[in-house]
Each structure stands twice: as structure tokens, then as C-alpha cells.
Scaffold this motif. Structure first.
Motif, PDB file in Angstrom:
ATOM      1  N   SER A  72     -11.310  24.262   9.757  1.00 40.52           N
ATOM      2  CA  SER A  72     -10.189  23.466   9.853  1.00 40.52           C
ATOM      3  C   SER A  72     -10.690  22.206  10.836  1.00 40.52           C
ATOM      4  N   HIS A  73     -10.151  21.113  10.403  1.00 44.48           N
ATOM      5  CA  HIS A  73     -10.073  19.993  11.288  1.00 44.48           C
ATOM      6  C   HIS A  73      -8.815  19.911  12.261  1.00 44.48           C
ATOM      7  N   ASP A  74      -7.869  20.545  11.964  1.00 43.94           N
ATOM      8  CA  ASP A  74      -6.697  20.661  12.733  1.00 43.94           C
ATOM      9  C   ASP A  74      -6.920  21.561  14.062  1.00 43.94           C
ATOM     10  N   LEU A  75      -6.925  21.170  15.260  1.00 43.68           N
ATOM     11  CA  LEU A  75      -7.549  21.851  16.519  1.00 43.68           C
ATOM     12  C   LEU A  75      -6.451  22.702  16.810  1.00 43.68           C
ATOM     13  N   SER A  76      -5.306  22.291  16.859  1.00 47.44           N
ATOM     14  CA  SER A  76      -4.141  22.843  17.201  1.00 47.44           C
ATOM     15  C   SER A  76      -3.902  24.069  16.284  1.00 47.44           C
ATOM     16  N   MET A  77      -4.157  23.975  15.158  1.00 45.77           N
ATOM     17  CA  MET A  77      -3.867  24.977  14.267  1.00 45.77           C
ATOM     18  C   MET A  77      -4.852  26.185  14.514  1.00 45.77           C
ATOM     19  N   VAL A  78      -6.348  25.949  14.701  1.00 48.95           N
ATOM     20  CA  VAL A  78      -7.216  26.713  14.984  1.00 48.95           C
ATOM     21  C   VAL A  78      -6.932  27.524  16.386  1.00 48.95           C
ATOM     22  N   LEU A  86       0.730  -1.367   0.105  1.00 54.53           N
ATOM     23  CA  LEU A  86       0.164  -0.023  -0.041  1.00 54.53           C
ATOM     24  C   LEU A  86       0.840   1.045   0.024  1.00 54.53           C
ATOM     25  N   VAL A  87       0.733   2.285  -1.031  1.00 53.27           N
ATOM     26  CA  VAL A  87       1.308   3.471  -0.770  1.00 53.27           C
ATOM     27  C   VAL A  87       0.181   4.370  -0.569  1.00 53.27           C
ATOM     28  N   LEU A  88       0.606   5.098   0.618  1.00 51.01           N
ATOM     29  CA  LEU A  88      -0.540   5.765   1.182  1.00 51.01           C
ATOM     30  C   LEU A  88       0.120   7.379   1.260  1.00 51.01           C
ATOM     31  N   ASP A  89      -0.460   8.153   0.401  1.00 50.88           N
ATOM     32  CA  ASP A  89       0.049   9.544   0.395  1.00 50.88           C
ATOM     33  C   ASP A  89      -0.795  10.309   0.937  1.00 50.88           C
ATOM     34  N   GLU A  90      -0.525  10.992   2.097  1.00 47.89           N
ATOM     35  CA  GLU A  90      -1.343  11.724   2.780  1.00 47.89           C
ATOM     36  C   GLU A  90      -2.802  11.348   2.997  1.00 47.89           C
ATOM     37  N   PRO A  91      -2.941  10.030   3.469  1.00 48.36           N
ATOM     38  CA  PRO A  91      -4.305   9.312   3.362  1.00 48.36           C
ATOM     39  C   PRO A  91      -5.211  10.045   4.478  1.00 48.36           C
ATOM     40  N   THR A  92      -4.793  10.659   5.268  1.00 49.51           N
ATOM     41  CA  THR A  92      -5.612  11.378   6.370  1.00 49.51           C
ATOM     42  C   THR A  92      -5.604  12.746   6.497  1.00 49.51           C
ATOM     43  N   THR A  93      -5.338  13.432   5.445  1.00 49.00           N
ATOM     44  CA  THR A  93      -4.944  14.727   5.433  1.00 49.00           C
ATOM     45  C   THR A  93      -6.334  15.512   5.461  1.00 49.00           C
ATOM     46  N   ALA A  94      -7.468  14.931   4.828  1.00 44.56           N
ATOM     47  CA  ALA A  94      -8.575  15.465   4.767  1.00 44.56           C
ATOM     48  C   ALA A  94      -9.548  15.355   5.795  1.00 44.56           C
ATOM     49  N   LEU A  95      -9.121  14.361   6.889  1.00 47.66           N
ATOM     50  CA  LEU A  95     -10.290  13.621   7.591  1.00 47.66           C
ATOM     51  C   LEU A  95      -9.979  14.432   9.177  1.00 47.66           C
ATOM     52  N   ASP A  96     -11.139  14.524   9.699  1.00 51.78           N
ATOM     53  CA  ASP A  96     -11.177  15.213  10.880  1.00 51.78           C
ATOM     54  C   ASP A  96     -10.639  14.254  12.007  1.00 51.78           C
ATOM     55  N   VAL A  97     -10.217  14.692  13.241  1.00 52.80           N
ATOM     56  CA  VAL A  97      -9.685  13.948  14.215  1.00 52.80           C
ATOM     57  C   VAL A  97     -10.050  12.658  14.661  1.00 52.80           C
ATOM     58  N   THR A  98     -11.404  12.573  14.622  1.00 51.33           N
ATOM     59  CA  THR A  98     -12.036  11.368  15.121  1.00 51.33           C
ATOM     60  C   THR A  98     -12.057  10.457  13.992  1.00 51.33           C
ATOM     61  N   THR A  99     -12.547  10.745  12.866  1.00 46.12           N
ATOM     62  CA  THR A  99     -12.213   9.937  11.651  1.00 46.12           C
ATOM     63  C   THR A  99     -11.095   9.279  11.536  1.00 46.12           C
ATOM     64  N   GLN A 100      -9.933  10.249  11.727  1.00 41.58           N
ATOM     65  CA  GLN A 100      -8.503   9.982  11.603  1.00 41.58           C
ATOM     66  C   GLN A 100      -8.279   8.696  12.417  1.00 41.58           C
ATOM     67  N   ILE A 101      -8.659   8.901  13.638  1.00 46.10           N
ATOM     68  CA  ILE A 101      -8.165   7.469  14.658  1.00 46.10           C
ATOM     69  C   ILE A 101      -8.742   6.294  13.971  1.00 46.10           C
ATOM     70  N   GLU A 102     -10.244   6.543  13.554  1.00 45.39           N
ATOM     71  CA  GLU A 102     -10.922   5.307  13.050  1.00 45.39           C
ATOM     72  C   GLU A 102     -10.377   4.628  11.901  1.00 45.39           C
ATOM     73  N   VAL A 103      -9.579   5.693  10.856  1.00 42.85           N
ATOM     74  CA  VAL A 103      -9.049   5.126   9.468  1.00 42.85           C
ATOM     75  C   VAL A 103      -7.745   4.546  10.087  1.00 42.85           C
ATOM     76  N   LEU A 104      -7.039   5.089  10.851  1.00 40.52           N
ATOM     77  CA  LEU A 104      -5.424   4.719  11.276  1.00 40.52           C
ATOM     78  C   LEU A 104      -5.670   3.369  11.735  1.00 40.52           C
ATOM     79  N   THR A 105      -6.471   3.134  12.918  1.00 45.27           N
ATOM     80  CA  THR A 105      -6.865   1.876  13.231  1.00 45.27           C
ATOM     81  C   THR A 105      -7.222   0.791  12.268  1.00 45.27           C
ATOM     82  N   VAL A 106      -8.058   1.317  11.037  1.00 44.98           N
ATOM     83  CA  VAL A 106      -8.245   0.125  10.155  1.00 44.98           C
ATOM     84  C   VAL A 106      -7.005  -0.122   9.248  1.00 44.98           C
ATOM     85  N   PHE A 107      -6.388   0.663   8.991  1.00 44.89           N
ATOM     86  CA  PHE A 107      -4.945   0.670   8.481  1.00 44.89           C
ATOM     87  C   PHE A 107      -4.020  -0.332   9.065  1.00 44.89           C
ATOM     88  N   LYS A 108      -3.860  -0.120  10.259  1.00 40.22           N
ATOM     89  CA  LYS A 108      -3.059  -0.887  11.243  1.00 40.22           C
ATOM     90  C   LYS A 108      -3.802  -2.238  11.147  1.00 40.22           C
TER      91      LYS A 108
END
Length: 608
Positions: A484-490, A177-199
Motif C-alpha cells: 500500500s501507499h497509504d501509510l496510515s492504513m499500513v 476539469l472533472v477529477l475522479d479520484e485522480p490521486t488514488t493510485a499515487l504514493d504520498v510524495t507523488t500525490q503532493i506533487e500532483v496536487l500542487t500541479v493541479f492547484k
């Protein structure tokens, strides 16, 4: 672990328009084993994506693979003919692109595209491929998995489209799998779920993965090893623990320092201590009781009774999960989507709902920077044409003055002046986003609606863009609605924060107040889901109360009661699902829509 991929002495060259080929990836060598994740990190333009694409035997337009080997299971991918490479891609090797919007065909349904690779390579019958797709939709926490495939790409949000691209790549269960910024457009809660699925998929199927990203906190959760790239070379490599906590190279230390921006200083933010709410008269843009939607007769409401004021010369941050209505709000304010009810005000003057009914001067004063530059920039126009059109349309700028202003805009967003002659396909994702921002700055607007303007930028460039926006705000008094979905940026940039959930305002107020208890339970979930720059955080957070109750559950819009009821760890049964939440008011205009008292929200004590 068994080695699956080995790259040896990889050289890739690129040729600028009218120029000669020059090396952009220089003598890169690395290996990836089955069940292993190797991350490529570095700034935009460092060669991360170019290197990862070479593992598929592919080079971007204007580039060529000039030397080296890419061995997949001992077979040199670079020596294969075009037919053999096509058999490889989508079968043994799958790619998840940075921009899902550019990767999906808008004229085909989602199902047709997700099952395509599995059926073309005859890995399974179409009926089985459909069942596999639905299974992946569920794993990736996508809405209505049984019927989602019948939709078209424009009928889902950007975050949902990114998850669908992950489903497309994983449908054929590839070896690499070549994953090029696969969670860039995801909010933080969805990002956690997707990262868990990838792992889970990588561990279960022994899949190898190359993970390209600029989000180092995400890397710490998924990567086994990290390679740091700078100007086409690997300047540091090592185990994730070592790179994250004990970086050796000066450039790696710079990347780590830019991961999380410091929260905005208290004296820079709007103080909520005096108990005064910003005057409505000071608002340059506001919305009152706004409802908006899509579908037939726009009955499928995305925003419901939203009221927000954006004070002059300040920044209001809009946060929330994918599909909560953030981008829809920007589209309504800009006139691209007429509201179902409510109104948009500019200096207390109601604006027509449709952009075609608005005066040209109103359009000039309110500019929108779109989330996905791939669909916002005409691929057939050079950068000078993209930037020149609004200058001519809004300001009537002549050719000589226009070229001077274009050079000025490119400098403002830190792009070289020679980029004016390039086409979008010749730019990286971060570079395209900077062109997107420069186009909005061109007409000298009063308000800029920033829809995820830093989501495709690396941490260093993202921080630079925020500094640029701050500088422009100080110099020109420009006002920002910053989505933004980047809370630290906001947190580092916004004066006030509005938290949207299921199209409604769950909480809003001065940044310092919203980020400090008491929170709305949904705000608490968002804050708890921001990845930390340390290994093991992902496994820890999945066992918290917020994660168990909220992360794995989809947004359910309720006709009555509180929409967050099904996911809320503090829900009061018999009340929250029946009655709309009251508005709790704190000093400084800090509003929380919740049935729990402020004391209960602050302490978590729900025993009385």
C-alpha cells in the motif's frame, strides 16, 4: 468569481438487470465558478462519479439522465446532440478517470493518446502538442519525459499511468476539469506533487474543477467547497474549513472519523522489546537475495537483492513510492514474473520461478489480489463466473455448492447477493475491488498478496475491508503481504513494515519501531508526506526540509552507493554516492540501511 457550470435539479436513474429504472441521483443542484474547486465526497455508490459524469452529458451503461439541466457557460449540455457533445469533451471539459488502466488503449503509445484530444479538436499542431505533453510530464514528475511518450501503457507503473491520464486531460487546457479520484493510485510524495500541479493549473488558467474523492485529507488541501453525498442526495455542503472542522450532518461526522485509522495497538503488534527477531522457521513465505526485472532479457532490474520474511499468521506491510518494486515483489512471489536471481520459499521449500511450473496446491495456497480490478476481472463475465472459476479449478466445487459459496463470499465483502448476476461495468470502482478480493478468498488460501486492495475504496468501506481481513486472519490464521501507499492504513494493520526504495530494502522491522525515530531518511520523507486533515497543510509541507530535498526529485537507481543520495537531506558527500550503505541493526529485527549512525538518524544532529 465568474460562474462557469451550473447543475439544476439533476435526476439520474439506473436499471439493474431485468429490473426497472430507479433514481440513483436525486434532484442535485450546485454551481462551480472559474478558478474554483468543488469536491464531491461520500461512500462508494453514493452517486459522486455518476453526478460528475453528467457534467459531460454522459451516463454509464444501464443509466439515464432523467431530468434537470447542466449549463456550461449558459449552454445546456444535456440538450446538445452527440456531435456537439463530442466537440465539447476533451476540449472545453476534460475527465480524469478513477482507473487509468481501463482508460488507456494498450495498443497505442502513450504519446498518441496524450496528444489525441488537442489534435482532434485542432487546438494546436501535433508538434506543439508533443512539446506540451513533455512539459506536463515534467510538471507531473514523470521519468524520462523526452522519451516517455514512446512507451506503451503496460510499460509504466500504475501511479505513473494515473499521472499520464492527468497529463492527457490537461493537454488541451480545458475550462472544466472533472477529477475522479485522480490521486488514488499515487504514493504520498507523488500525490503532493500532483496536487500542487493541479492547484497551479487551476489558478493560472482560471479552470473550474469538480474533484471526486473519498480521501478527505486530500480534499482539505485542494477544495474550496465540499458537497457530501449520501444515496444520491447532497446531505451537507459548505466551505472546506467548515466541513472539515465543524461538520453538521451525522454522516459527514462518520466520514471524518474514518479518515485516519488508529495505529495498531502495541499489544497487537510484534513486540521488538525482547530483542528477538521472528524465527525464519516461522515464515510461511520468504524471499532471499531476490532480483527481478523487465525488458529484454529482464536486464532492467526493478528489485535488487531483496530479502524479506513473512511470518505465519501475521501481516507484513510493503510501502514505498510508485515504481519502487512493491507490485513486482508480489508478482515474483506469485510466480507471474520469474526472478533474475534469488529464490522464493514457501515453508522453507523453494518454489519454481514460473507459475506454470508450480503445483496446483501451491497456487491455491498463495493468492494475489491485483491493484487494478479493471484489468484483473474479465469484463464479459458475470460476478458469479468470476468467483466460481477458482472454486471449480482449485477445489473442484460442484454447481450447488459453488452458488452457496459465492453467496458467502459476497456477504464477506459486503456486497448484496443479487450482485452475482452483474457484469463488472455495472459496478463502481470500490465494488469491483471487493469482487477482486472475494475471488482471492474463494480457494481458502494460506497467504494473500494484497496489492493496493483498499486504494479504490472510500474511507468507511476501506476500514471495513481492513476489519474483514483482520477477522479472517484471526479466524483462519491467513497470512498477508499488504502492499500500500497509504501509510496510515499500513500502520493500523501491519505487524511488520518493509520500506522499499529503488528496488532495495531501505528499512524493515516491527511496525511500532519503523514508525518511531530513528528512521531511514526516506521513511521520514514518506511519513512527512502523509496529508493531514486540515487546510493549509500542503503549502506548509512544501517548505519542510524533507520536501525541498526529496519530493520534487525523481527516483534515480544508482549502480553504486546509495540510490537515495540525490534526495537525502542527510547525505554525506564523498561517501553516500560511492559506498553502499551499511545495515544498522536495532533490537527486535529493526534494520536501517544508512551511512548515518542511529543517533544521527534519531536526533538529526549531523554536526559531528
Amino acid at each position: 468569481m465568474t460562474e462557469l457550470l451550473r447543475c439544476e435539479g439533476l435526476w439520474i436513474e439506473g436499471r439493474p438487470p431485468g429490473g426497472r429504472f430507479q433514481p440513483i441521483v436525486k434532484n442535485v443542484s450546485f454551481a462551480v465558478s472559474r478558478g474554483e474547486v468543488v469536491a464531491l465526497i461520500g461512500e462508494s455508490g453514493s452517486g459522486k462519479t455518476t453526478t460528475s459524469l453528467a457534467t459531460l452529458g454522459y451516463a454509464r451503461p444501464g443509466c439515464r439522465i432523467a431530468g434537470g439541466e447542466v449549463l456550461l457557460n449558459g449552454t445546456d449540455v444535456l440538450s446538445l446532440d452527440s456531435r456537439a457533445r463530442r466537440r465539447l469533451r476533451g476540449n472545453k471539459v476534460a475527465y480524469v478517470a478513477q482507473s487509468a488502466a481501463a482508460a488507456f488503449n494498450p495498443s497505442l503509445t502513450i504519446e498518441q493518446q496524450v496528444v489525441e484530444s488537442a489534435t482532434i479538436h485542432r487546438l494546436m499542431p501535433r508538434s506543439q502538442a508533443r512539446r506540451r505533453a513533455v512539459e506536463l510530464y515534467r510538471k507531473l514528475d514523470l521519468p524520462e519525459p523526452e522519451t516517455l511518450g514512446a512507451r506503451y501503457p503496460h510499460q509504466v507503473s500504475g501511479g505513473q499511468l494515473q499521472r499520464l491520464m492527468a497529463a492527457m486531460a490537461m493537454a488541451s487546457t480545458p475550462e472544466l476539469l472533472v477529477l475522479d479520484e485522480p490521486t488514488t493510485a499515487l504514493d504520498v510524495t507523488t500525490q503532493i506533487e500532483v496536487l500542487t500541479v493541479f492547484k497551479d493549473i487551476i489558478r493560472t488558467h482560471g479552470t473550474a474543477a469538480i474533484y471526486v474523492t473519498h480521501d478527505l485529507a486530500v480534499v482539505a488541501q485542494i477544495a474550496d467547497r465540499i458537497m457530501v453525498m449520501l444515496e444520491g442526495e447532497i446531505v451537507e455542503r459548505g466551505a472546506t474549513e467548515q466541513i472539515v472542522h465543524r461538520p453538521a450532518h451525522a454522516y459527514t461526522k462518520t466520514l471524518m472519523a474514518a479518515v485516519r485509522l488508529a495505529p495498531r495497538d502495541q499489544d497487537q503488534a510484534i513486540s521488538g522489546s525482547d530483542g528477538d527477531e521472528p524465527s525464519e522457521d516461522a515464515s510461511v513465505v520468504s524471499v532471499e537475495h531476490l532480483s527481478a526485472g523487465y525488458g529484454r532479457a529482464r536486464r532492467d532490474l526493478v528489485l535488487r537483492d531483496v530479502s524479506i520474511a513473512v511470518p505465519r499468521g501475521q501481516t507484513v506491510g510493503i510501502i514505498g513510492e510508485s515504481g519502487c518494486g512493491k507490485s513486482t515483489l508480489a508478482r515474483v512471489i506469485s510466480g507471474l514474473l520469474p526472478p533474475v536471481s534469488g529464490r522464493v520459499l514457501h515453508h522453507d521449500r523453494p518454489l519454481p520461478g514460473r507459475v506454470k511450473d508450480r503445483e496446483r496446491e501451491s497456487l491455491r495456497r498463495i493468492q494475489l489480489v491485483f491493484q487494478m480490478p479493471d484489468v484483473a476481472i474479465n469484463p464479459r463475465q458475470r460476478v458469479r463466473d468470476v468467483l466460481g472459476r477458482p472454486l471449480e479449478f482449485f477445489l473442484g466445487t460442484g454447481e450447488a455448492s459453488r452458488r452457496e459459496r459465492i453467496a458467502e463470499l459476497l456477504e464477506m465483502v459486503e456486497l448484496p447477493p443479487e450482485f452475482e448476476s452483474r457484469f463488472p461495468a455495472e459496478l463502481s470502482g470500490g465494488q469491483k475491488q471487493r469482487v477482486n478480493l472475494a475471488r482471492a478468498l474463494g480457494p481458502e488460501p494460506e497467504v494473500i498478496l494484497c496489492d493496493e486492495v483498499t486504494s479504490s475504496l472510500d474511507t468507511v468501506v476501506g476500514a471495513a475491508i481492513i476489519d474483514l481481513l483482520r477477522h479472517l486472519q484471526k479466524r483462519l490464521g491467513v497470512t498477508y503481504l499488504f502492499i500500500s501507499h497509504d501509510l496510515s492504513m499500513v500502520a493500523s494493520f501491519a505487524d511488520r513494515i518493509v520500506v522499499l526504495y529503488a528496488g532495495q530494502v531501505a528499512e524493515q522491522g516491527p511496525t511500532a519501531d519503523v514508525l518511531s525515530p530513528p528512521h531511514h531518511p526516506y521513511t521520514r520523507l514518506l511519513l512527512a508526506s502523509v496529508p493531514e486533515l486540515r487546510t493549509g497543510w500542503l503549502e506548509e509541507v512544501m517548505h519542510t526540509r524533507e520536501a525541498r530535498s526529496g519530493i520534487s526529485r525523481a527516483v534515480q537507481v544508482s549502480a553504486q552507493g546509495c540510490s537515495f543520495f540525490e534526495r537525502c537531506p542527510l547525505a554525506i558527500e564523498g561517501l553516500c554516492e560511492r559506498e553502499p550503505p551499511p545495515i544498522r541493526v536495532r533490537p527486535g529485527g529493526h534494520l536501517i540501511a544508512c551511512h548515518r549512525t542511529l543517533h544521527e538518524l534519531d536526533t538529526g544532529d549531523t554536526t559531528h
